[in-house]
Design a protein around this motif. Structure first.
Motif, PDB file in Angstrom:
ATOM      1  N   UNK A 114       0.671  -1.160  -0.052  1.00 20.46           N
ATOM      2  CA  UNK A 114       0.001  -0.121  -0.078  1.00 20.46           C
ATOM      3  C   UNK A 114       0.914   1.306   0.073  1.00 20.46           C
ATOM      4  N   UNK A 115       2.053   1.218   0.709  1.00 18.39           N
ATOM      5  CA  UNK A 115       2.826   2.601   0.646  1.00 18.39           C
ATOM      6  C   UNK A 115       3.406   2.508  -0.399  1.00 18.39           C
ATOM      7  N   UNK A 116       3.899   1.624  -1.312  1.00 23.63           N
ATOM      8  CA  UNK A 116       4.443   1.771  -2.419  1.00 23.63           C
ATOM      9  C   UNK A 116       3.602   1.760  -3.716  1.00 23.63           C
ATOM     10  N   UNK A 117       2.430   1.037  -3.705  1.00 23.29           N
ATOM     11  CA  UNK A 117       1.444   1.126  -4.700  1.00 23.29           C
ATOM     12  C   UNK A 117       0.094   1.293  -4.321  1.00 23.29           C
ATOM     13  N   UNK A 118       0.030   2.411  -3.747  1.00 24.58           N
ATOM     14  CA  UNK A 118      -1.427   2.860  -3.126  1.00 24.58           C
ATOM     15  C   UNK A 118      -2.547   2.686  -4.184  1.00 24.58           C
ATOM     16  N   UNK A 259      -2.712  -9.193  -6.292  1.00 19.83           N
ATOM     17  CA  UNK A 259      -3.674 -10.138  -5.584  1.00 19.83           C
ATOM     18  C   UNK A 259      -3.628  -9.491  -4.365  1.00 19.83           C
ATOM     19  N   UNK A 260      -2.757  -9.136  -3.441  1.00 23.08           N
ATOM     20  CA  UNK A 260      -2.850  -8.565  -2.258  1.00 23.08           C
ATOM     21  C   UNK A 260      -3.495  -7.378  -2.194  1.00 23.08           C
ATOM     22  N   UNK A 261      -3.243  -6.720  -3.204  1.00 23.14           N
ATOM     23  CA  UNK A 261      -3.757  -5.070  -3.347  1.00 23.14           C
ATOM     24  C   UNK A 261      -5.551  -5.408  -3.227  1.00 23.14           C
TER      25      UNK A 261
END
Length: 294
Positions: A114-118, A259-261
């Motif tokens: 989330x911090x890198x690819x919000x 997937x985790x996003x």
């Protein structure tokens, strides 16, 4: 997974994700799976009759190779698609399983993502992946505990490379045919002999990996002077290392991020996931994961 590899390696779409998959593409994928099963059977059977005459198993293996030859254009592409279709899909399956049964690690990785690819709609860059050390550490720890290839072999004079790499490893070891005499632990090994370094066993030694039976990705986030870099060689090393390594890693990282996003993973299977060997180690049962929307 298979469709993405074929697009890069063969420069064509297999049509596997369409509503009606192409029959030739399905035949290709099944042939790859059958090929690994036959290699395992032919190479490790007690009596190798196929060396003297064509047995039914040999004919089945040869048929798989004929299918691959029709669908690929040169030797290098044939090798790449054979290995990466199996290696990458099984490695990703084991990685998602490990994250699903370790929710604390999964949550840490999700926060880093989330911090890198919000924004999930924005393409993921090389810099984003480089700034996700925990993601790479999780992948390394999965390969340490799974070791996806059974062995990584390279001859000394021939351009022969067979990649077949868990506590449940996806590669059990690295083999080389010696060019010159070597002295190992006081034993002289003459040139021409095959020398196998059993990475899977080395990765279970507590002097190198404290609590080796536990899944601890954080062990890869710091340098350990007691751990030799060659203890862990899931892709081999040197000029005969895996030609599809970068593609396999990139696919695994991108899919895991996406997937985790969007989902939280939960394992819904019964018992611990184990593996069996078809040259490439693979899950011993269907991977029952729940993808819970975030």
């Amino acid at each position: 997974m298979c469709a993405a590899i074929a697009l890069v390696v063969l420069d064509s779409r297999l049509g596997l994700i369409q509503k009606k998959a192409d029959s030739e593409a399905i035949h290709l994928i099944r042939s790859i799976g059958d090929m690994f099963e036959m290699i395992n059977y032919l190479e490790f059977s007690m009596v190798r009759l196929w060396r003297w005459f064509e047995t039914p198993s040999w004919k089945r293996f040869a048929g798989c190779l004929d299918t691959l030859s029709r669908c690929t254009r040169d030797k290098q592409k044939k090798i790449t698609i054979k290995i990466k279709v199996s290696y990458t899909s099984h490695s990703l399956a084991f990685l998602l399983y490990d994250l699903s049964v370790h929710p604390d690690i999964q949550e840490k990785l999700y926060r880093d993502i989330c911090a890198q690819c919000p924004d999930p709609s924005v393409p993921i860059s090389r810099e984003n992946i480089d700034n996700l050390p925990l993601l790479k550490a999780c992948f390394k720890e999965t390969l340490r505990t799974v070791m996806t290839l059974y062995f990584v072999y390279s001859g000394s004079h021939k351009d022969t490379h067979t990649n077949c790499c868990r506590l449940k490893p996806v590669v059990d070891g690295t083999a080389r045919i010696l060019d010159v005499e070597a002295v190992v632990s006081g034993y002289k090994v003459p040139p021409g002999e095959m020398f196998i370094f059993h990475n899977a066993q080395a990765c279970r030694l507590p002097q190198y990996f404290p609590e080796p039976e536990k899944y601890r990705p954080e062990r890869w986030l710091t340098r350990d002077s007691q751990r030799h870099p060659f203890l862990h060689l899931p892709f081999g090393f040197g000029i005969r290392s895996c030609v599809g390594r970068r593609l396999s890693e990139q696919e695994t990282f991108l899919l895991t991020i996406r997937i985790l996003q969007k989902y939280r993973l939960e394992y819904r299977g019964t018992g611990q996931l184990d593996y069996f060997t078809r040259i490439v180690n693979k899950p011993d049962r269907p991977l029952k994961l729940a993808f819970i929307p975030r």
